[in-house]
Design a protein around this motif. Structure first.
Motif, mmCIF file in Angstrom:
data_model
loop_
_atom_site.group_PDB
_atom_site.id
_atom_site.type_symbol
_atom_site.label_atom_id
_atom_site.label_comp_id
_atom_site.label_asym_id
_atom_site.label_seq_id
_atom_site.Cartn_x
_atom_site.Cartn_y
_atom_site.Cartn_z
ATOM 1 N N HIS A 135 48.906 22.117 17.829
ATOM 2 C CA HIS A 135 47.960 23.190 17.483
ATOM 3 C C HIS A 135 46.507 22.737 17.557
ATOM 4 N N ALA A 170 40.312 27.178 2.857
ATOM 5 C CA ALA A 170 41.025 26.518 3.950
ATOM 6 C C ALA A 170 42.271 27.336 4.292
ATOM 7 N N GLU A 171 42.855 27.004 5.410
ATOM 8 C CA GLU A 171 44.052 27.685 5.891
ATOM 9 C C GLU A 171 45.252 26.754 5.744
ATOM 10 N N GLN A 220 39.166 22.496 6.802
ATOM 11 C CA GLN A 220 39.557 23.883 6.592
ATOM 12 C C GLN A 220 41.002 24.148 7.001
ATOM 13 N N HIS A 221 41.773 23.084 7.226
ATOM 14 C CA HIS A 221 43.172 23.225 7.622
ATOM 15 C C HIS A 221 44.011 22.229 6.819
ATOM 16 N N HIS A 244 48.904 25.644 7.006
ATOM 17 C CA HIS A 244 49.770 25.659 8.180
ATOM 18 C C HIS A 244 51.132 25.097 7.782
ATOM 19 N N CYS A 252 43.412 28.304 -0.266
ATOM 20 C CA CYS A 252 42.809 29.422 0.482
ATOM 21 C C CYS A 252 41.581 30.011 -0.203
ATOM 22 N N ILE A 256 48.019 21.083 6.433
ATOM 23 C CA ILE A 256 49.359 21.188 7.012
ATOM 24 C C ILE A 256 50.381 20.710 5.985
ATOM 25 N N LEU A 271 44.840 20.231 16.265
ATOM 26 C CA LEU A 271 44.229 19.825 15.005
ATOM 27 C C LEU A 271 44.222 18.306 14.932
ATOM 28 N N ALA A 278 42.027 18.276 10.073
ATOM 29 C CA ALA A 278 43.061 18.792 9.179
ATOM 30 C C ALA A 278 43.542 17.664 8.271
ATOM 31 N N GLU A 325 39.865 20.527 15.539
ATOM 32 C CA GLU A 325 39.477 20.824 14.161
ATOM 33 C C GLU A 325 40.115 19.784 13.240
#
Length: 106
Positions: free
Chosen positions: A37, A97-98, A67-68, A100, A92, A70, A39, A9, A7
């Motif tokens: 992870h 997005a998330e 969507q990630h 990390h 978010c 860090i 990414l 990031a 994915e």
């Protein structure tokens, strides 16, 4: 998911007074987290201003199809709880997005 199986990031660093060595260490933490992870860390934004600026954060993430995000830790982003809330909202809610945390504070 991309053909690579990873994915995409992005990384985010607040480094208003950091040396190039400190920035390199933080980038390495983000890269190691991404690898562990599964990414694909494609780029890292270096925020050089003292004030937290989230105005274009969602556009940057959405524009890249990412969507990630860090970060070293949310304390790295800001020690102020309201500023962290604004950051979370931009990432978010606005960008969907998330976040990390590569090295969350205990």
């Amino acid at each position: 998911m991309p053909a690579s199986g990873l994915e995409p990031a992005y990384g985010y660093l607040r480094v208003p007074h950091s040396s190039s060595e400190e920035v390199a260490l933080l980038e390495k933490q983000l890269e190691e987290y991404a690898e562990a992870h599964k990414l694909d860390l494609q780029q890292v934004h270096h925020e050089r201003h003292r004030a937290l600026r989230v105005g274009n954060l969602a556009d940057w993430l959405v524009g890249g199809g990412v969507q990630h995000l860090i970060v070293p830790s949310m304390d790295h982003v800001s020690e102020h709880p309201i500023a962290r809330l604004v950051f979370y909202e931009a990432v978010c809610l606005d960008a969907r997005a998330e976040i990390h945390e590569a090295c969350p504070e205990p």
